[in-house]
Design a protein around this motif. Sequence first.
Motif, short mmCIF file in Angstrom:
data_model
loop_
_atom_site.label_atom_id
_atom_site.label_comp_id
_atom_site.label_asym_id
_atom_site.label_seq_id
_atom_site.Cartn_x
_atom_site.Cartn_y
_atom_site.Cartn_z
N PRO A 1 14.91 8.67 1.37
CA PRO A 1 15.81 8.11 0.41
C PRO A 1 16.43 6.72 0.64
CG PRO A 1 17.34 9.42 2.17
CD PRO A 1 16.07 9.53 2.34
N VAL A 2 15.83 6.23 2.02
CA VAL A 2 15.92 4.73 2.51
C VAL A 2 14.61 4.14 2.36
CG1 VAL A 2 16.79 3.41 4.25
CG2 VAL A 2 17.96 5.35 3.76
N ARG A 3 14.68 3.07 1.76
CA ARG A 3 13.23 2.20 1.70
C ARG A 3 13.21 1.32 2.91
NH1 ARG A 3 13.54 -0.90 -3.69
NH2 ARG A 3 11.22 -1.51 -3.26
N HIS A 4 12.09 0.98 3.48
CA HIS A 4 12.02 0.32 4.68
C HIS A 4 11.08 -1.01 4.33
CE1 HIS A 4 12.71 4.20 6.59
NE2 HIS A 4 13.47 3.63 7.01
N GLN A 5 11.07 -1.89 5.45
CA GLN A 5 10.19 -3.24 5.13
C GLN A 5 8.82 -3.10 5.23
OE1 GLN A 5 12.67 -2.29 7.45
NE2 GLN A 5 14.01 -4.16 7.62
N GLN A 6 8.24 -3.84 4.35
CA GLN A 6 6.78 -3.99 4.59
C GLN A 6 6.44 -5.36 5.25
OE1 GLN A 6 4.70 -2.37 0.89
NE2 GLN A 6 6.61 -3.14 -0.27
N GLN A 7 5.15 -5.32 5.74
CA GLN A 7 4.55 -6.77 6.39
C GLN A 7 5.00 -7.81 5.40
OE1 GLN A 7 3.31 -6.07 9.53
NE2 GLN A 7 2.23 -7.90 10.12
N PHE A 8 5.38 -8.96 6.06
CA PHE A 8 5.43 -10.20 5.47
C PHE A 8 4.08 -10.96 5.57
CE2 PHE A 8 7.20 -14.91 5.77
CZ PHE A 8 7.32 -15.04 4.25
N VAL A 9 3.78 -11.35 6.82
CA VAL A 9 2.49 -11.76 7.09
C VAL A 9 1.35 -10.88 7.00
CG1 VAL A 9 1.05 -13.53 8.52
CG2 VAL A 9 3.60 -13.86 8.11
N PRO A 10 0.49 -10.75 6.11
CA PRO A 10 -0.44 -9.60 6.12
C PRO A 10 -1.67 -9.59 7.15
CG PRO A 10 -1.04 -10.98 4.18
CD PRO A 10 0.20 -11.56 4.82
N PHE A 11 -1.89 -8.51 7.53
CA PHE A 11 -3.10 -8.53 8.37
C PHE A 11 -4.37 -8.37 7.71
CE2 PHE A 11 -2.28 -3.85 8.05
CZ PHE A 11 -3.42 -3.37 7.75
N ASN A 12 -5.52 -8.81 8.12
CA ASN A 12 -6.55 -8.86 7.40
C ASN A 12 -7.87 -8.12 8.16
OD1 ASN A 12 -9.22 -9.58 6.10
ND2 ASN A 12 -8.42 -11.81 5.43
N THR B 1 6.60 -14.63 -0.96
CA THR B 1 5.28 -13.65 -0.64
C THR B 1 4.22 -14.93 -0.20
OG1 THR B 1 5.90 -12.44 -2.42
CG2 THR B 1 3.63 -12.16 -1.60
N VAL B 2 3.66 -14.24 0.95
CA VAL B 2 2.63 -14.97 1.51
C VAL B 2 1.34 -14.64 0.72
CG1 VAL B 2 0.94 -14.88 3.64
CG2 VAL B 2 3.26 -14.77 3.88
N THR B 3 0.69 -16.09 0.08
CA THR B 3 -0.42 -15.98 -0.80
C THR B 3 -1.43 -16.23 -0.18
OG1 THR B 3 0.40 -18.00 -1.63
CG2 THR B 3 1.29 -16.10 -2.70
N LYS B 4 -1.57 -16.96 0.88
CA LYS B 4 -2.86 -17.40 1.55
C LYS B 4 -2.73 -17.72 3.03
CE LYS B 4 -6.75 -20.70 1.04
NZ LYS B 4 -7.16 -21.95 0.33
#
Length: 383
Positions: free
Chosen positions: A130-141, A194-197
């Motif tokens: 029932p509780v949402r959690h954070q996703q990664q801000f700077v994404p790994f590649n 949002t990190v776009t690049k």
Amino acid sequence: MLRRFHIPFLMACAVLSASPAALADDAQQRRDGVDPTQPVGTNPITKFETVYLGQQVANNSCSHRDLGFTGELQGKWYAVFGDTLWCAQPLTDPSQDNASEFHGMVRDSLSLTTDDPLLVVDLHLNDDSPVRHQQQFVPFNASWGEDNTYGFGGTSLVETANGAGAVFYLVNANSAGLKGAGVAKVELVSGVPTVTKRFGAQGYWWPASSTPRYGDVAAFRDPRSEYIYAWGGAPTSVTDFTGAQYVYLLRVRAADAYDLAKYEYWWGAADGGWKTGEPLTQFGAENAVMWFVGQGQFVWSEFWGVYVFVHLSPGGSDVLLRTATALEGPWTPDVKVYTATPIDGGLTYAGVAHPYLDASGRTLTISFTNNNHIEVIKVTFSK
């Protein structure tokens, strides 16, 4: 389990291995020579009152985390956190969580700040129930050899141009060591930064082995100029204690933040000052701007008419403020405004400024990490 803290790697090793006597001897030797990183003048901050406010939490998720460096984008302020460990379901209060148990994590996350320094709104949440959690801000590649264990601790969101921003980060490959310091473009996507690049052939511009780790100490959008500044520790190839603690500086016009060729590097006043497109190739006191400082944040204080650097003593628990009239320095001696009590013997680090809470500068709210708790104090100044 992955380590639960993020401080400059070489600094952490040096602090743990150096004795107080060794630090004192080294400082005396540096005072005897010509060193622009040494304190100069008198710090105007002499009269103040500090109040402990409490611990910072989110109102829409539940986690343990560190850092939380603040930055502005289109009139709103955000906090960039480092290692973010999710709490067990269905908890909404992190104080009720068993921190010794692992429930998932991301290596950095983003939150919206509020008028209450003890409350943030987490962004980029997943579909956990029932509780949402954070996703990664700077994404790994994965195509660069990265995976979800790589660290991307960021030091402040900085505004660039045309409503966009940037975040400086250090790529940490854990047991494989530090890879390099990078810059990512940040844009509003559905109203959320949002990190776009990510720039660079491998996701970073400054290899950690040969260049300073720009941005790992601090990053700052100067409100009094058109520049973004970033401070970083010595290359990992510098292994002697003294040399490893120097901090180096670059800057770039905010509108040019995505163009590596436009970056200017501080070579030291005695060696030509700022040089465009010429990264440092020599490292030492004459090219540095600080020595032996913790991660922190810079603010321009309208109250004092100077820049203020907020940081914690490396390996210690003192919240420190130093001042300067120019970001290149020289900087005054530190003034201690608070001493934290480590929680369960953990680390205290990462001084974070919240200048948006008082534009007059008469007060400055500061947060810091205390063993994966974000604690907050408020300093009221007087002259």
